[in-house]
Design a protein around this motif. Structure first.
Motif, PDB file in Angstrom:
ATOM      1  N   GLU A  71      -0.860 -13.403  -2.382  1.00 17.48           N
ATOM      2  CA  GLU A  71      -1.654 -13.132  -1.177  1.00 17.48           C
ATOM      3  C   GLU A  71      -3.076 -13.668  -1.304  1.00 17.48           C
ATOM      4  O   GLU A  71      -3.622 -14.253  -0.369  1.00 17.48           O
ATOM      5  N   HIS A 131      -5.533 -11.133   5.712  1.00 21.21           N
ATOM      6  CA  HIS A 131      -4.548 -10.641   4.740  1.00 21.21           C
ATOM      7  C   HIS A 131      -3.163 -11.188   5.056  1.00 21.21           C
ATOM      8  O   HIS A 131      -2.933 -11.749   6.124  1.00 21.21           O
ATOM      9  N   ILE A 132      -2.258 -11.004   4.079  1.00 12.11           N
ATOM     10  CA  ILE A 132      -0.845 -11.316   4.254  1.00 12.11           C
ATOM     11  C   ILE A 132      -0.078 -10.015   4.062  1.00 12.11           C
ATOM     12  O   ILE A 132      -0.379  -9.241   3.136  1.00 12.11           O
ATOM     13  N   HIS A 147      -8.413  -9.609  -1.132  1.00  8.24           N
ATOM     14  CA  HIS A 147      -8.056  -9.636  -2.554  1.00  8.24           C
ATOM     15  C   HIS A 147      -8.822 -10.728  -3.315  1.00  8.24           C
ATOM     16  O   HIS A 147      -9.886 -11.133  -2.877  1.00  8.24           O
TER      17      HIS A 147
HETATM   18 ZN    ZN Z   1      -3.947  -7.503   1.660  1.00 10.88          ZN
END
Ligand code: ZN
Length: 212
Positions: free
Chosen positions: A56, A110-111, A42
């Motif tokens: 995130e 990522h989260i 992101h």
């Molecule tokens: Zn993500």
């Protein structure tokens, strides 16, 4: 075995072979450092998942920057990132950039979100061999380093048809580092020591795969 003795041996072998060593750098002239591509998920106009006062995109960038810094401080590696600040990057940019650079491996950070708990990671469906080995080493190292700080559920090593895993030309792994919308997980993600442990796990998994 540390890097210096490898370097020294390569230099001696090159000298024996009659190769004239460049005076400015014995190492890189003979063996390029492995190229590691790190992709913080992101960024910019795309915050990713948002909950519990966390975004995130900010967490993935923090983990990725620390992973890069640990790698570069500890090993002879070349690291490139899809972004190093809060900017927008398309998925196509990320894989095109890694492919054009000739990355040896691609690691996307990522989260998770959706109401679960714990750590899980992904590779492309049907991949085995080298990609599976990278996946296994990153997964186990991230989990063990997270667990040096707190109890973390192992959700397992999974496969998914994700753009960055499908369109990258090199072994690729994507990590989902806890759930931003689960309060207990979010409380860990707010801790500097947990973020650093997560980064250390990524760096150690990468180093183990590369034999550094
Ligand atoms: Zn993500």
């Amino acid at each position: 075995m540390n890097g210096n003795s490898h370097l020294r041996r390569r230099t001696l072998l090159a000298a024996a072979a009659g190769v004239v060593a460049a005076p400015f750098a014995a190492g890189p002239a003979f063996a390029a450092a492995p190229k590691v591509y790190i992709d913080p998920g992101h960024g910019g106009t795309d915050p990713g998942a948002v909950a519990n006062g966390l975004q995130e995109k900010t967490l993935t960038l923090n983990i990725a920057l620390q992973t890069r810094d640990i790698l570069k401080a500890s090993y002879s590696v070349d690291v490139r990132m899809s972004r190093t600040t809060d900017i927008t990057r398309s998925l196509a940019y990320r894989t095109d950039d890694a492919n054009a650079w000739g990355a040896a491996i691609f690691v996307s950070i990522h989260i998770n979100a959706g109401g679960g708990t714990g750590f899980e990671s992904y590779r492309y469906p049907g991949t085995t061999g080298t990609t599976q080995r990278l996946h296994s080493l990153i997964h186990s190292n991230v989990l063990s380093n997270m667990r040096s700080v707190a109890s973390v559920t192992d959700r397992g090593q999974k496969t998914s048809n994700l753009h960055v895993l499908r369109e990258s030309n090199m072994p690729a792994v994507l990590t989902e580092n806890l759930f931003i919308d689960t309060v207990a997980n979010a409380n860990l993600l707010k801790r500097a020591d947990f973020i650093t442990a997560t980064a250390r796990g990524h760096a150690r998994g990468i180093a183990a795969f590369l034999g550094l």
